[in-house]
Design a protein around this motif. Structure first.
Motif, mmCIF file in Angstrom:
data_model
loop_
_atom_site.group_PDB
_atom_site.id
_atom_site.type_symbol
_atom_site.label_atom_id
_atom_site.label_comp_id
_atom_site.label_asym_id
_atom_site.label_seq_id
_atom_site.Cartn_x
_atom_site.Cartn_y
_atom_site.Cartn_z
ATOM 1 N N SER A 61 -10.353 6.346 48.567
ATOM 2 C CA SER A 61 -9.864 7.626 48.053
ATOM 3 C C SER A 61 -11.040 8.517 47.656
ATOM 4 C CB SER A 61 -8.978 7.393 46.830
ATOM 5 O OG SER A 61 -8.672 8.623 46.199
ATOM 6 N N PRO A 62 -11.022 9.793 48.049
ATOM 7 C CA PRO A 62 -12.114 10.683 47.665
ATOM 8 C C PRO A 62 -12.147 10.990 46.174
ATOM 9 C CG PRO A 62 -10.377 11.917 48.771
ATOM 10 C CD PRO A 62 -10.027 10.459 48.903
ATOM 11 N N GLN A 63 -11.006 10.839 45.513
ATOM 12 C CA GLN A 63 -10.935 11.164 44.093
ATOM 13 C C GLN A 63 -11.782 10.185 43.279
ATOM 14 O OE1 GLN A 63 -9.341 13.875 42.864
ATOM 15 N NE2 GLN A 63 -10.209 13.391 40.867
ATOM 16 N N ALA A 113 -2.802 11.861 70.726
ATOM 17 C CA ALA A 113 -3.584 12.968 71.268
ATOM 18 C C ALA A 113 -5.086 12.704 71.166
ATOM 19 C CB ALA A 113 -3.230 14.262 70.547
ATOM 20 N N SER A 114 -5.501 12.072 70.067
ATOM 21 C CA SER A 114 -6.923 11.818 69.853
ATOM 22 C C SER A 114 -7.087 10.576 68.995
ATOM 23 C CB SER A 114 -7.576 13.010 69.137
ATOM 24 O OG SER A 114 -8.909 12.713 68.754
ATOM 25 N N ASP A 115 -8.161 9.836 69.248
ATOM 26 C CA ASP A 115 -8.455 8.691 68.378
ATOM 27 C C ASP A 115 -9.735 8.911 67.580
ATOM 28 O OD1 ASP A 115 -10.374 8.406 70.328
ATOM 29 O OD2 ASP A 115 -9.678 6.473 71.062
ATOM 30 N N GLU A 116 -10.196 10.169 67.522
ATOM 31 C CA GLU A 116 -11.370 10.496 66.729
ATOM 32 C C GLU A 116 -11.072 10.313 65.239
ATOM 33 O OE1 GLU A 116 -14.412 11.380 67.743
ATOM 34 O OE2 GLU A 116 -13.882 11.264 69.868
ATOM 35 N N ILE A 117 -12.091 9.887 64.504
ATOM 36 C CA ILE A 117 -11.976 9.807 63.049
ATOM 37 C C ILE A 117 -12.594 11.076 62.478
ATOM 38 C CG2 ILE A 117 -12.619 8.528 60.965
ATOM 39 C CD1 ILE A 117 -12.893 6.034 62.710
ATOM 40 N N PRO A 118 -11.784 12.003 61.971
ATOM 41 C CA PRO A 118 -12.355 13.251 61.464
ATOM 42 C C PRO A 118 -13.233 13.007 60.245
ATOM 43 C CG PRO A 118 -10.042 13.073 60.848
ATOM 44 C CD PRO A 118 -10.322 11.927 61.765
ATOM 45 N N SER A 119 -14.242 13.835 60.084
ATOM 46 C CA SER A 119 -15.108 13.708 58.917
ATOM 47 C C SER A 119 -14.284 13.936 57.654
ATOM 48 C CB SER A 119 -16.236 14.742 58.985
ATOM 49 O OG SER A 119 -16.961 14.764 57.776
ATOM 50 N N PRO A 120 -14.323 13.025 56.687
ATOM 51 C CA PRO A 120 -13.506 13.185 55.482
ATOM 52 C C PRO A 120 -13.785 14.461 54.696
ATOM 53 C CG PRO A 120 -14.219 10.917 55.679
ATOM 54 C CD PRO A 120 -14.953 11.687 56.735
ATOM 55 N N ASP A 121 -15.008 15.007 54.805
ATOM 56 C CA ASP A 121 -15.299 16.230 54.053
ATOM 57 C C ASP A 121 -15.439 17.451 54.970
ATOM 58 O OD1 ASP A 121 -17.757 15.790 55.226
ATOM 59 O OD2 ASP A 121 -18.919 15.975 53.376
#
Length: 231
Positions: free
Chosen positions: A84-86, A129-137
């Motif tokens: 979690s980013p929190q 559609a995509s299996d990319e892991i987006p940057s969390p920030d």
């Protein structure tokens, strides 16, 4: 690389999201007591088969780990994006000894042959559609400093943030490549029945072996001596 950066003995290490223990084995060496943590008990049971007997295991998510004990090293291998980013960095700082090290490493496995990459995309398309892991920030791909280095640079608890790339090319069987995909969050978030279908479609479309770009991106940071756990 991690131990050289530490610059001092690493007697205790804590792993976040250890999974089946591939990274655990690298750090479980004489003189270092590793505590491997993961919320999945089945993962830890598999890990136990492959690590020395003195490796400790704790079934817990990062957010549930007690912060009363600090370690010379805290590390995560391709698992940090699940946290979690929190309050992530204040909690992380509370787990690391002042002057100790945080390390994160991982990276995407991508087919080196554009034709094979297109084959995977086409086989996956009806399901995902995509299996990319987006940057969390939200840091864009190609930025000089990638996540989590970007967050570490903004953290009050850490300094001396570094990013290193270890270039790798590997060749794996089609089955092993699909096995890797089964650990990627985009697939894990699909319903179980759909997952089985997409894995089958991809494996049947692949050649017997797949050459991969498999660079490892390493992020290192040092717990500030004067930090109070804020970050």
């Amino acid at each position: 690389m991690v131990l050289a950066y530490a610059g001092r003995p690493v007697r205790t290490a804590l792993e976040i999201g250890a999974g089946t223990g591939k990274a655990t084995r690298l750090f479980a060496r004489p003189g270092t007591v590793v505590t491997a943590t993961d919320p999945d008990g089945a993962m830890l049971a598999e890990l136990r088969k492959h690590v020395p007997a003195d490796v400790k295991t704790v079934r817990a998510a990062f957010e549930d780990l007690p912060t009363g004990q600090r370690h010379d090293l805290v590390f995560a291998a391709a698992a940090l994006h699940w946290t979690s980013p929190q309050g992530r960095w204040s909690r992380m700082a509370a787990l690391v000894e002042p002057g100790g090290v945080f390390a994160s490493f991982g990276g995407p496995f991508k087919p080196a042959d554009p034709a094979v990459e297109e084959t995977v995309r086409a086989a996956r398309a009806p399901f995902l559609a995509s299996d990319e892991i987006p940057s969390p920030d939200g840091t864009p791909e190609g930025h000089a400093m990638q996540w989590p280095g970007t967050e570490l640079q903004r953290s009050d608890g850490f300094d001396d943030v570094r990013q290193c790339v270890i270039e790798r090319r590997v060749t794996v069987s089609a089955a092993d490549y699909v096995g890797h995909l089964s650990t990627v969050s985009a697939y894990l978030e699909l319903p179980v029945a759909v997952r089985a279908q997409v894995y089958d479609h991809i494996e049947r479309a692949l050649p017997d072996t797949v050459e991969l770009f498999a660079d490892i991106i390493v992020h290192l940071a040092r717990r500030r001596q004067d930090a109070a756990g804020a970050g």
